[in-house]
Design a protein around this motif. Structure first.
Motif, PDB file in Angstrom:
ATOM      1  N   UNK A 164       4.351  -4.484   2.184  1.00  0.00           N
ATOM      2  CA  UNK A 164       5.222  -3.406   1.705  1.00  0.00           C
ATOM      3  C   UNK A 164       4.436  -2.093   1.767  1.00  0.00           C
ATOM      4  N   UNK A 165       4.612  -1.376   2.870  1.00  0.00           N
ATOM      5  CA  UNK A 165       3.903  -0.118   3.091  1.00  0.00           C
ATOM      6  C   UNK A 165       4.857   1.030   2.776  1.00  0.00           C
ATOM      7  N   UNK A 166       4.357   1.985   2.006  1.00  0.00           N
ATOM      8  CA  UNK A 166       5.137   3.155   1.630  1.00  0.00           C
ATOM      9  C   UNK A 166       4.349   4.415   1.974  1.00  0.00           C
ATOM     10  N   UNK A 222       0.847  -1.192   0.000  1.00  0.00           N
ATOM     11  CA  UNK A 222       0.000   0.000   0.000  1.00  0.00           C
ATOM     12  C   UNK A 222       0.875   1.232   0.000  1.00  0.00           C
ATOM     13  N   UNK A 223       0.288   2.331  -0.448  1.00  0.00           N
ATOM     14  CA  UNK A 223       0.901   3.640  -0.307  1.00  0.00           C
ATOM     15  C   UNK A 223      -0.102   4.510   0.421  1.00  0.00           C
ATOM     16  N   UNK A 224       0.377   5.182   1.459  1.00  0.00           N
ATOM     17  CA  UNK A 224      -0.431   6.086   2.274  1.00  0.00           C
ATOM     18  C   UNK A 224      -0.032   7.513   1.925  1.00  0.00           C
ATOM     19  N   UNK A 264       7.849   2.749   4.506  1.00  0.00           N
ATOM     20  CA  UNK A 264       7.378   3.151   5.830  1.00  0.00           C
ATOM     21  C   UNK A 264       8.522   3.220   6.833  1.00  0.00           C
ATOM     22  N   UNK A 265       9.374   2.197   6.857  1.00  0.00           N
ATOM     23  CA  UNK A 265      10.470   2.174   7.839  1.00  0.00           C
ATOM     24  C   UNK A 265      11.408   3.353   7.634  1.00  0.00           C
TER      25      UNK A 265
END
Length: 175
Positions: A100-102, A71-73, A165-166
């Motif tokens: 995989x969060x971005x 996802x992308x936030x 995200x990290x």
């Protein structure tokens, strides 16, 4: 066609390679989260060590099967209480599970996806529109029956304009 219940859950079990989400709203009002958000806003500690959900279990399993979740936030600073809650309660354990969060921070620049609404993209071929009220209350989930190409392009833009995200939370950008 509107998706709910078993039809909606099936989307997350039947995709072959990738389930991907674009999140555009500053807040989502989900009834099942109300008590936890209230506790977080009151300063009560959230025990992440005990957090486990069907979602994280599914993401872990799908990662071992070679399927990806991402996802992308899109957001602006300063982060709201809701976003700080979402980061700690969901994003940290979800990334640990393999999602995989971005983050696409548009605080100091134009939003490259201005006007694009929330959606899920499955296998770059099936689009589900996530319809919300302006305050973040979900209206419904709608299977999009048109050409998925614009949504694949939205995904490409979101991924190219965002950071993991990290990386986002390790920098001095959370406000």
């Amino acid at each position: 066609m509107l998706l709910d219940g078993d039809e909606w859950r099936a989307m997350f079990h039947s995709f072959r390679t990738e389930a991907w989400r674009l999140e555009t709203l500053p807040r989502y009002l989900m009834p099942q989260e109300e008590a936890e958000i209230r506790a977080f806003e009151e300063g009560k500690r959230i025990d992440l060590g005990s957090y486990r959900s069907g979602y994280t279990d599914r993401v872990k399993r799908q990662c071992t099967e070679g399927r990806t979740n991402g996802r992308v936030r899109i957001l602006t600073r300063p982060l709201s209480d809701y976003l700080r809650f979402e980061f700690s309660r969901y994003y940290e354990p979800h990334t640990a599970a393999g999602e995989m969060i971005r983050i696409l921070d548009v605080t100091d620049r134009p939003n490259p996806l201005a006007g694009v609404l929330d959606f899920w993209l499955f296998d770059r071929s099936t689009v589900v529109l996530m319809n919300y009220e302006p305050d973040g209350r979900q209206i419904n989930r709608e299977l999009y029956e048109g050409d998925p190409a614009p949504f694949v392009e939205y995904q490409r833009i979101a991924l190219s304009e965002s950071v993991p995200f990290s990386e986002y939370v390790s920098g001095d950008v959370r406000g």
